[in-house]
Write a protein that holds these residues in place. Sequence first.
Motif, PDB file in Angstrom:
ATOM      1  N   TYR A 125       7.026   8.666 -74.058  1.00  0.00           N
ATOM      2  CA  TYR A 125       6.111   9.555 -73.184  1.00  0.00           C
ATOM      3  C   TYR A 125       5.475  10.538 -74.005  1.00  0.00           C
ATOM      4  CZ  TYR A 125       5.650  13.044 -69.700  1.00  0.00           C
ATOM      5  OH  TYR A 125       5.196  13.820 -68.818  1.00  0.00           O
ATOM      6  N   PHE A 126       6.260  11.231 -74.947  1.00  0.00           N
ATOM      7  CA  PHE A 126       5.509  12.190 -75.758  1.00  0.00           C
ATOM      8  C   PHE A 126       4.889  11.323 -76.946  1.00  0.00           C
ATOM      9  CE2 PHE A 126       8.892  14.965 -73.916  1.00  0.00           C
ATOM     10  CZ  PHE A 126       8.191  15.828 -73.442  1.00  0.00           C
ATOM     11  N   LYS A 127       3.508  11.866 -77.145  1.00  0.00           N
ATOM     12  CA  LYS A 127       2.706  11.186 -78.256  1.00  0.00           C
ATOM     13  C   LYS A 127       3.190  11.864 -79.707  1.00  0.00           C
ATOM     14  CE  LYS A 127      -0.415  10.109 -74.662  1.00  0.00           C
ATOM     15  NZ  LYS A 127       0.545  10.518 -73.613  1.00  0.00           N
ATOM     16  N   THR A 128       3.935  12.751 -79.715  1.00  0.00           N
ATOM     17  CA  THR A 128       4.119  13.345 -81.070  1.00  0.00           C
ATOM     18  C   THR A 128       5.122  12.658 -81.975  1.00  0.00           C
ATOM     19  OG1 THR A 128       4.966  15.519 -81.918  1.00  0.00           O
ATOM     20  CG2 THR A 128       6.126  14.973 -80.020  1.00  0.00           C
ATOM     21  N   GLY A 174       1.378   5.345 -68.497  1.00  0.00           N
ATOM     22  CA  GLY A 174       0.744   5.510 -67.485  1.00  0.00           C
ATOM     23  C   GLY A 174      -0.551   5.179 -67.334  1.00  0.00           C
ATOM     24  N   ARG A 175      -1.046   4.247 -68.274  1.00  0.00           N
ATOM     25  CA  ARG A 175      -2.260   3.797 -68.133  1.00  0.00           C
ATOM     26  C   ARG A 175      -2.836   2.404 -67.940  1.00  0.00           C
ATOM     27  NH1 ARG A 175      -5.901   8.064 -69.220  1.00  0.00           N
ATOM     28  NH2 ARG A 175      -5.006  10.034 -70.114  1.00  0.00           N
ATOM     29  N   VAL A 176      -1.550   1.725 -68.198  1.00  0.00           N
ATOM     30  CA  VAL A 176      -1.862  -0.057 -68.194  1.00  0.00           C
ATOM     31  C   VAL A 176      -1.235  -0.109 -66.921  1.00  0.00           C
ATOM     32  CG1 VAL A 176      -1.279  -1.990 -69.254  1.00  0.00           C
ATOM     33  CG2 VAL A 176      -2.140  -0.018 -70.632  1.00  0.00           C
ATOM     34  N   PHE A 177      -1.628  -0.907 -66.032  1.00  0.00           N
ATOM     35  CA  PHE A 177      -0.814  -1.412 -64.712  1.00  0.00           C
ATOM     36  C   PHE A 177      -0.857  -2.699 -64.518  1.00  0.00           C
ATOM     37  CE2 PHE A 177      -2.712   2.900 -64.073  1.00  0.00           C
ATOM     38  CZ  PHE A 177      -1.557   3.683 -63.679  1.00  0.00           C
ATOM     39  N   SER A 178       0.121  -3.078 -63.905  1.00  0.00           N
ATOM     40  CA  SER A 178       0.369  -4.741 -63.616  1.00  0.00           C
ATOM     41  C   SER A 178      -0.554  -5.278 -62.509  1.00  0.00           C
ATOM     42  CB  SER A 178       1.908  -4.713 -63.395  1.00  0.00           C
ATOM     43  OG  SER A 178       2.178  -4.399 -61.995  1.00  0.00           O
ATOM     44  N   ASP A 179      -0.436  -6.468 -62.389  1.00  0.00           N
ATOM     45  CA  ASP A 179      -1.264  -6.989 -61.336  1.00  0.00           C
ATOM     46  C   ASP A 179      -1.141  -7.019 -60.010  1.00  0.00           C
ATOM     47  OD1 ASP A 179      -2.760  -8.692 -63.406  1.00  0.00           O
ATOM     48  OD2 ASP A 179      -0.971  -9.847 -63.576  1.00  0.00           O
ATOM     49  N   HIS A 180       0.357  -6.482 -59.526  1.00  0.00           N
ATOM     50  CA  HIS A 180       0.333  -6.476 -57.914  1.00  0.00           C
ATOM     51  C   HIS A 180       0.984  -5.136 -57.529  1.00  0.00           C
ATOM     52  CE1 HIS A 180       0.638 -10.653 -59.246  1.00  0.00           C
ATOM     53  NE2 HIS A 180       0.293 -11.005 -57.853  1.00  0.00           N
ATOM     54  N   MET A 181       1.153  -5.029 -56.407  1.00  0.00           N
ATOM     55  CA  MET A 181       1.916  -3.797 -55.788  1.00  0.00           C
ATOM     56  C   MET A 181       2.546  -4.256 -54.558  1.00  0.00           C
ATOM     57  SD  MET A 181      -1.393  -1.619 -54.238  1.00  0.00           S
ATOM     58  CE  MET A 181      -2.547  -2.156 -52.930  1.00  0.00           C
ATOM     59  N   ALA A 182       3.640  -3.525 -54.137  1.00  0.00           N
ATOM     60  CA  ALA A 182       4.250  -3.462 -52.783  1.00  0.00           C
ATOM     61  C   ALA A 182       3.677  -2.465 -51.739  1.00  0.00           C
ATOM     62  CB  ALA A 182       5.752  -3.618 -53.075  1.00  0.00           C
ATOM     63  N   ILE A 216       3.999   2.604 -51.014  1.00  0.00           N
ATOM     64  CA  ILE A 216       3.575   1.573 -51.874  1.00  0.00           C
ATOM     65  C   ILE A 216       4.445   1.752 -53.300  1.00  0.00           C
ATOM     66  CG2 ILE A 216       1.386   1.307 -53.461  1.00  0.00           C
ATOM     67  CD1 ILE A 216      -0.242   2.469 -51.405  1.00  0.00           C
ATOM     68  N   VAL A 217       4.457   0.562 -54.112  1.00  0.00           N
ATOM     69  CA  VAL A 217       4.992   0.607 -55.279  1.00  0.00           C
ATOM     70  C   VAL A 217       4.086   0.182 -56.459  1.00  0.00           C
ATOM     71  CG1 VAL A 217       7.299   0.083 -56.742  1.00  0.00           C
ATOM     72  CG2 VAL A 217       7.433   0.342 -54.242  1.00  0.00           C
ATOM     73  N   ILE A 218       3.994   0.769 -57.342  1.00  0.00           N
ATOM     74  CA  ILE A 218       2.971   0.078 -58.321  1.00  0.00           C
ATOM     75  C   ILE A 218       3.843   0.076 -59.690  1.00  0.00           C
ATOM     76  CG2 ILE A 218       0.629   0.664 -57.452  1.00  0.00           C
ATOM     77  CD1 ILE A 218       0.744   3.169 -59.077  1.00  0.00           C
ATOM     78  N   ALA A 219       3.546  -0.598 -60.937  1.00  0.00           N
ATOM     79  CA  ALA A 219       4.055  -0.727 -62.094  1.00  0.00           C
ATOM     80  C   ALA A 219       3.261  -0.491 -63.229  1.00  0.00           C
ATOM     81  CB  ALA A 219       4.842  -1.837 -62.051  1.00  0.00           C
ATOM     82  N   SER A 220       3.613   0.405 -64.102  1.00  0.00           N
ATOM     83  CA  SER A 220       2.836   0.714 -65.331  1.00  0.00           C
ATOM     84  C   SER A 220       3.750   0.162 -66.670  1.00  0.00           C
ATOM     85  CB  SER A 220       2.508   2.176 -65.401  1.00  0.00           C
ATOM     86  OG  SER A 220       1.653   2.306 -66.616  1.00  0.00           O
TER      87      SER A 220
END
Length: 364
Positions: free
Chosen positions: A175-178, A33-41, A166-170
């Motif tokens: 998900y879990f960092k353990t 959830g921290r790296v996002f793509s170039d576009h959105m709808a 809106i639609v965004i993409a990541s």
Amino acid sequence: MSKTQSLQFVRHPHPAPLAADKRAELLKNPGFGRVFSDHMATVRYSDSQGWHDARIEPRAPIPMDPAAAVLHYAQEIFEGLKAYRTEDGGATLFRPEENARRFQQSAERLAMPILPEKVFLDAVDQLVDIDRAWIPEGDGSLYIRPFMFANEIFLGVKPSSDYLFIVIASSVGAYFKTSAPAVSVWVSQDYTRAAPGGTGAAKCGGNYAASLLAQAEATRHGCDQVVFLDAVEKRWVEELGGMNVFFVFDDGSMVTPPLGGTILPGITRSSLITLAKDKGIPVREEPYSIQQWKADAASGRLREAFACGTAAVVTPIGTVRSPDGEFTIGNGGSGARTEELKATLVGIQRGRVADKYGWIHKVF
């Protein structure tokens, strides 16, 4: 054909998308959830025009008036699904029609306009198509976040007359960092997620905001997630902060709490019930108390427990803590049934296991 049914997305490609080498570096370890793509709808709605102005455009900040209704009355809903890279360089989605239908159900509960299923699917397809280079290799995926909020400039307690979808993409990894074989959970005794007649079955931001204090409490007690009990008796296990839960017993059967308005109808949950039944595993949707959970873990009747959701996929639960103490499930790690179901689900999602259910949706 209605205007909404004929709605076509107009593409406005990013004039300066992130360079391929910089994107590749981000995708090595994207986190969640921290790296996002170039576009959105984006698609707009007004009472006078209906759904209109469908676009694929560069991802950018949203201009918003400080009197926008969502900021004051929280009319907001969202969804979560993933796009997976295929061996031939294509992209697939897992049961996106179910996300579109749940989005409609959430909208109805929050007195918002119903977005047609076709518009939802077109928005997701178009975004994944233009940003498919952002799907990580290996076990990563492109997390898709469709959402809608009230955008009318008005201070008054009523349904808004204007909305923005809106639609965004990541790009995401686990998900879990353990690195532990299973997660630990904290049983909240002071806070509840949802009450009968409330918004528990809707995927709205308010449900998650209400869970954050309990999640912070779980973190203070060294746990990865919080478990919520029912709001009436504070006895029955309902769900985790953002995931459904299953229990696996020594006779091979499984139990998951029943839907009834206070639990989100998870698409992963539904898929696992189908997969389990097809494997001959008895699955019961019935209430399960925290006291029974503790007793069954102590006696050995309960062999495994796991959480599930789009983000978490299938994640084993090893330790349960509360102000009354803690207990361990099985050997404190994963189990054969959990791993079997996870392998089948992930295999279908990634095209390694035959999809006899018609769950896989190919993007163009």
